[in-house]
Design an enzyme around this catalytic site. Structure first.
Site, mmCIF file in Angstrom:
data_model
loop_
_atom_site.group_PDB
_atom_site.id
_atom_site.type_symbol
_atom_site.label_atom_id
_atom_site.label_comp_id
_atom_site.label_asym_id
_atom_site.label_seq_id
_atom_site.Cartn_x
_atom_site.Cartn_y
_atom_site.Cartn_z
ATOM 1 N N GLY A 14 0.787 -1.236 0.000
ATOM 2 C CA GLY A 14 0.000 0.000 0.000
ATOM 3 C C GLY A 14 0.815 1.278 0.000
ATOM 4 O O GLY A 14 0.331 2.320 0.449
ATOM 5 N N HIS A 108 1.271 0.758 -13.052
ATOM 6 C CA HIS A 108 2.048 -0.431 -13.399
ATOM 7 C C HIS A 108 3.525 -0.040 -13.500
ATOM 8 O O HIS A 108 3.842 0.997 -14.092
ATOM 9 C CB HIS A 108 1.550 -1.002 -14.734
ATOM 10 C CG HIS A 108 2.269 -2.251 -15.140
ATOM 11 N ND1 HIS A 108 2.012 -3.477 -14.539
ATOM 12 C CD2 HIS A 108 3.246 -2.468 -16.055
ATOM 13 C CE1 HIS A 108 2.802 -4.391 -15.090
ATOM 14 N NE2 HIS A 108 3.558 -3.804 -16.005
HETATM 15 C C1 GRF Z 1 3.617 -1.162 -7.432
HETATM 16 O O1 GRF Z 1 4.898 -1.390 -7.996
HETATM 17 C C2 GRF Z 1 2.593 -0.976 -8.515
HETATM 18 O O2 GRF Z 1 3.089 -0.339 -9.655
HETATM 19 C C3 GRF Z 1 2.199 -2.400 -8.850
HETATM 20 O O3 GRF Z 1 2.221 -3.071 -7.622
HETATM 21 C C4 GRF Z 1 3.107 -2.410 -6.715
HETATM 22 C C5 GRF Z 1 2.290 -2.059 -5.513
HETATM 23 O O4 GRF Z 1 3.062 -1.509 -4.477
HETATM 24 N N1 GRF Z 1 0.925 -2.431 -9.528
HETATM 25 P P1 GRF Z 1 2.332 -0.835 -3.251
HETATM 26 O O5 GRF Z 1 1.387 -1.869 -2.656
HETATM 27 O O6 GRF Z 1 1.594 0.367 -3.739
HETATM 28 O O7 GRF Z 1 3.436 -0.484 -2.300
#
Ligand code: GRF
Length: 224
Positions: A14, A108
């Site tokens: 998160g 992403h």
């Molecule tokens: C991030 O690298 C995002 O781009 C991908 O999943 C990861 C999530 O990280 N979709 P977080 O949970 O926001 O720290």
């Protein structure tokens, strides 16, 4: 000022949720997070929601359709107007995606359309690209597809590994996601076919080479 009511879907850490929470602290930021949904009860992101006083719910993923139905009920109950996927690791039911068409974005960790799917940073290293980055895009039923709102770029450095590159990309994710949501919440974006038009968007006028010149001199220059 009425702020766009946003729901955020997470599965884990998160940190992007946190970046959005931090942006929303500014009363002039045009969006507010009114609901967090996680498919995993142990997602650390739920603690971030609690710390910020944001209502949160867990919908365990039994099947795609059931998750979509429950999510719809919660989103409606909180009068959510826009959805951000932030590290949500499930493929969403097509009906849910279509119901939120052009009202749902995802972040992403690659420069889409390159390196869709899992381990995008690992894919980038394996491909030997010199630049990597992240993309915020409107969500379509196909995985990591949809009109691109914004992208950010970082160099791939000699000696990089997946952890180092992921950290470098994550830092710019935390800047890019609040920016993209701001543009949308300000009503400045329009989806036209497969592309997004943004009123008053300024693009940086620069060219960066990687690697730089042999003597390490700066080869960044103004495009033209
Ligand atoms: C991030 O690298 C995002 O781009 C991908 O999943 C990861 C999530 O990280 N979709 P977080 O949970 O926001 O720290």
């Amino acid at each position: 000022m009425s702020r766009l009511r946003v729901g955020v879907l997470i599965s884990g850490r998160g940190s992007n949720l946190q970046a959005l929470i931090d942006a929303c602290v500014d009363p002039l930021y045009p969006a507010e997070i009114v609901l967090v949904i996680s498919d995993r009860a142990e997602a650390p992101g739920l603690e971030r929601a609690a710390a910020a006083g944001i209502p949160a719910a867990v919908i365990p993923h039994r099947d795609r359709h059931a998750l979509a139905e429950k999510a719809e009920v919660l989103l409606r109950a909180q009068r959510v107007e826009f959805v951000c996927l932030a590290g949500f690791m499930r493929v969403l039911d097509t009906a849910l995606v279509e119901a939120w068409r052009d009202r749902m974005i995802n972040i992403h960790p690659s420069l889409l359309p390159a390196f869709r799917g899992l381990h995008a940073q690992r894919q980038a290293l394996a491909a030997g690209v010199r630049f990597a980055g992240c993309t915020v895009h409107f969500v379509r039923p196909e995985l990591d597809c949809g009109p691109i709102v914004a992208q950010a770029v970082v160099p791939v450095l000699p000696g990089d590994n997946e952890a180092l590159l992921s950290t470098r990309i994550l830092e710019i994710e935390h800047r890019l996601y609040p920016l993209a949501l701001r543009l949308i919440a300000e009503g400045r974006t329009r989806v036209v076919g497969d592309r997004v038009e943004i009123d008053g968007a300024l693009a940086p006028e620069m060219v960066v080479l990687n690697p730089e010149g042999a003597a390490g001199e700066l080869l960044a220059s103004t495009a033209g």
